[in-house]
Design an enzyme around this catalytic site. Structure first.
Site, PDB file in Angstrom:
ATOM      1  N   ASN A  12       0.876  -1.171   0.000  1.00  8.88           N
ATOM      2  CA  ASN A  12       0.000   0.000   0.000  1.00  8.88           C
ATOM      3  C   ASN A  12       0.915   1.223   0.000  1.00  8.88           C
ATOM      4  O   ASN A  12       1.477   1.579   1.035  1.00  8.88           O
ATOM      5  CB  ASN A  12      -0.896  -0.029   1.249  1.00  8.88           C
ATOM      6  CG  ASN A  12      -1.746   1.226   1.365  1.00  8.88           C
ATOM      7  OD1 ASN A  12      -1.782   2.049   0.455  1.00  8.88           O
ATOM      8  ND2 ASN A  12      -2.431   1.374   2.492  1.00  8.88           N
ATOM      9  N   TRP A  13       1.060   1.812  -1.168  1.00  4.73           N
ATOM     10  CA  TRP A  13       1.984   2.951  -1.289  1.00  4.73           C
ATOM     11  C   TRP A  13       1.426   4.217  -0.662  1.00  4.73           C
ATOM     12  O   TRP A  13       2.134   5.225  -0.568  1.00  4.73           O
ATOM     13  CB  TRP A  13       2.295   3.209  -2.767  1.00  4.73           C
ATOM     14  CG  TRP A  13       3.304   2.264  -3.348  1.00  4.73           C
ATOM     15  CD1 TRP A  13       4.014   1.307  -2.687  1.00  4.73           C
ATOM     16  CD2 TRP A  13       3.728   2.211  -4.719  1.00  4.73           C
ATOM     17  NE1 TRP A  13       4.843   0.654  -3.557  1.00  4.73           N
ATOM     18  CE2 TRP A  13       4.693   1.186  -4.811  1.00  4.73           C
ATOM     19  CE3 TRP A  13       3.387   2.915  -5.869  1.00  4.73           C
ATOM     20  CZ2 TRP A  13       5.322   0.864  -6.012  1.00  4.73           C
ATOM     21  CZ3 TRP A  13       4.009   2.588  -7.065  1.00  4.73           C
ATOM     22  CH2 TRP A  13       4.971   1.569  -7.124  1.00  4.73           C
ATOM     23  N   LYS A  14       0.158   4.203  -0.303  1.00  5.68           N
ATOM     24  CA  LYS A  14      -0.486   5.399   0.270  1.00  5.68           C
ATOM     25  C   LYS A  14      -0.225   6.581  -0.664  1.00  5.68           C
ATOM     26  O   LYS A  14      -0.223   6.410  -1.877  1.00  5.68           O
ATOM     27  CB  LYS A  14      -0.006   5.624   1.705  1.00  5.68           C
ATOM     28  CG  LYS A  14      -0.192   4.353   2.546  1.00  5.68           C
ATOM     29  CD  LYS A  14       0.014   4.540   4.017  1.00  5.68           C
ATOM     30  CE  LYS A  14      -0.214   3.190   4.725  1.00  5.68           C
ATOM     31  NZ  LYS A  14      -0.141   3.274   6.174  1.00  5.68           N
ATOM     32  N   HIS A  97      -9.606   1.177   4.835  1.00  7.01           N
ATOM     33  CA  HIS A  97      -8.335   1.356   5.550  1.00  7.01           C
ATOM     34  C   HIS A  97      -8.567   2.289   6.740  1.00  7.01           C
ATOM     35  O   HIS A  97      -9.361   3.230   6.659  1.00  7.01           O
ATOM     36  CB  HIS A  97      -7.280   1.951   4.601  1.00  7.01           C
ATOM     37  CG  HIS A  97      -5.902   1.889   5.182  1.00  7.01           C
ATOM     38  ND1 HIS A  97      -5.466   2.809   6.108  1.00  7.01           N
ATOM     39  CD2 HIS A  97      -4.881   1.014   5.006  1.00  7.01           C
ATOM     40  CE1 HIS A  97      -4.221   2.497   6.462  1.00  7.01           C
ATOM     41  NE2 HIS A  97      -3.847   1.412   5.800  1.00  7.01           N
ATOM     42  N   GLU A  99      -6.905   4.643   7.879  1.00 10.79           N
ATOM     43  CA  GLU A  99      -6.662   6.066   7.589  1.00 10.79           C
ATOM     44  C   GLU A  99      -7.895   6.689   6.945  1.00 10.79           C
ATOM     45  O   GLU A  99      -8.206   7.866   7.171  1.00 10.79           O
ATOM     46  CB  GLU A  99      -5.410   6.210   6.697  1.00 10.79           C
ATOM     47  CG  GLU A  99      -4.139   5.996   7.516  1.00 10.79           C
ATOM     48  CD  GLU A  99      -2.942   5.471   6.727  1.00 10.79           C
ATOM     49  OE1 GLU A  99      -2.943   5.568   5.490  1.00 10.79           O
ATOM     50  OE2 GLU A  99      -2.008   4.956   7.377  1.00 10.79           O
ATOM     51  N   GLY A 175       2.597   2.318  10.776  1.00 14.02           N
ATOM     52  CA  GLY A 175       3.564   3.415  10.621  1.00 14.02           C
ATOM     53  C   GLY A 175       4.268   3.792  11.916  1.00 14.02           C
ATOM     54  O   GLY A 175       4.903   4.838  12.005  1.00 14.02           O
ATOM     55  N   SER A 215       3.474  -2.075  10.314  1.00 12.52           N
ATOM     56  CA  SER A 215       4.929  -2.122  10.510  1.00 12.52           C
ATOM     57  C   SER A 215       5.553  -3.474  10.137  1.00 12.52           C
ATOM     58  O   SER A 215       6.505  -3.930  10.774  1.00 12.52           O
ATOM     59  CB  SER A 215       5.293  -1.730  11.944  1.00 12.52           C
ATOM     60  OG  SER A 215       4.910  -0.389  12.203  1.00 12.52           O
ATOM     61  N   GLY A 236       2.850  -1.028   4.222  1.00 12.39           N
ATOM     62  CA  GLY A 236       3.014   0.373   3.845  1.00 12.39           C
ATOM     63  C   GLY A 236       4.474   0.680   3.548  1.00 12.39           C
ATOM     64  O   GLY A 236       4.997   0.391   2.471  1.00 12.39           O
ATOM     65  N   GLY A 237       5.166   1.245   4.540  1.00 11.49           N
ATOM     66  CA  GLY A 237       6.528   1.750   4.359  1.00 11.49           C
ATOM     67  C   GLY A 237       7.484   0.779   3.672  1.00 11.49           C
ATOM     68  O   GLY A 237       8.234   1.169   2.760  1.00 11.49           O
TER      69      GLY A 237
END
Ligand code: 13P
Length: 255
Positions: A12-14, A97, A99, A175, A215, A236-237
């Site tokens: 998920n590159w956001k 999600h 967010e 995150g 994470s 994500g990251g």
């Protein structure tokens, strides 16, 4: 019963990467992605990038969106229609999600509507659920997540439920560098599988992939994926760097 679920690693590159960075990533991973019979490998990017990524995706890579509107068309300024996503060639979509729930007022009800819409447009939904730190500390995680799952799947048939993927993402782990322990993740994911069994029976629930997110990185993927009910990760990251992403995908193959 043998675990026949094919693992999934979804990046998920956001709201990260511009076109050149996204293309560079795709070109460097395309040849390295293992067969989709071993692992499903997905990149979920910003809407603006989707078409150019779909055009250049290798045979084993899949592209997904990070959101979809539940209506097919109409006066919804700034939203993306499922019809547009379908014709763009994406095959996955993240729904609900945390967010989006926290910052864009998505509710269990909109998540349910979006799930129906995604299925109608042949997009594989990755349905996100997960608790806040205060819920985790109050010891009510499983009840909270249970109600998110029950509400999300309202009116969804067993046949369609099989086409979905669930992602358990504790909000406090996203995150923050603070991953749930493999035991915490397995325990909640098992409770999600039990809810799906209540809704659809054991045969169906045993076939639905449930991912962990929060994470995930190259140091913790092995212990997470080793758990019997964890079928992969929503990342994500650690999905932004090609080498790191490929290491996660490779770890999932060994599941
Ligand atoms: P991080 O992997 O950066 O914690 O993000 C998790 C996530 O929100 C994936 O959807």
């Amino acid at each position: 019963m043998a675990n026949k679920r094919i693992p999934v690693i979804a990046g998920n590159w956001k709201m990260n990467k511009v076109r050149d960075e996204a293309l560079q990533f795709i070109y460097s991973v395309n040849q390295e992605v293992p067969s989709k019979e071993l692992v499903e490998t997905v990149i979920c990017a910003s809407d603006v990038l989707l078409r150019c990524l779909v055009k250049r995706q290798g045979d084993e890579l899949r592209i997904g969106a990070q959101n979809v509107h539940y209506e097919e068309f109409g006066a919804f300024t700034g939203e993306t229609s499922p019809r547009v996503l379908e014709t763009t060639g994406v095959t996955y979509v993240i729904i609900g999600h945390s967010e989006r729930r926290e910052m864009f007022n998505e509710t269990d009800e909109t998540v349910n509507k979006k799930l129906h819409t995604a299925l109608k447009y042949h997009l594989t939904p990755i349905v996100c659920v997960g608790e806040s730190l205060s819920i985790r500390e109050a010891g009510t995680t499983n009840d909270y997540v249970r109600s998110q799952v029950v509400n999300a799947y309202k009116g969804v048939s067993a046949k369609n439920a099989l086409l979905t993927i669930v992602a358990y993402e504790p909000i406090w782990a996203i995150g923050t560098g603070k991953t749930a322990t493999p035991e915490q993740a397995e325990d909640t994911i098992l409770s999600i599988r039990n809810v799906l069994a209540e809704l659809y029976g054991n045969d169906v629930s045993e076939r639905i992939r449930i991912l962990y997110g929060g994470s995930v990185n190259t140091s913790n993927i092995e212990v997470l994926i080793a758990k019997p009910n964890i079928d992969g990760a929503l990342v994500g990251g650690a999905s932004l760097d090609p080498a790191s992403f490929l290491a996660l995908v490779t770890a999932a193959v060994r599941k």
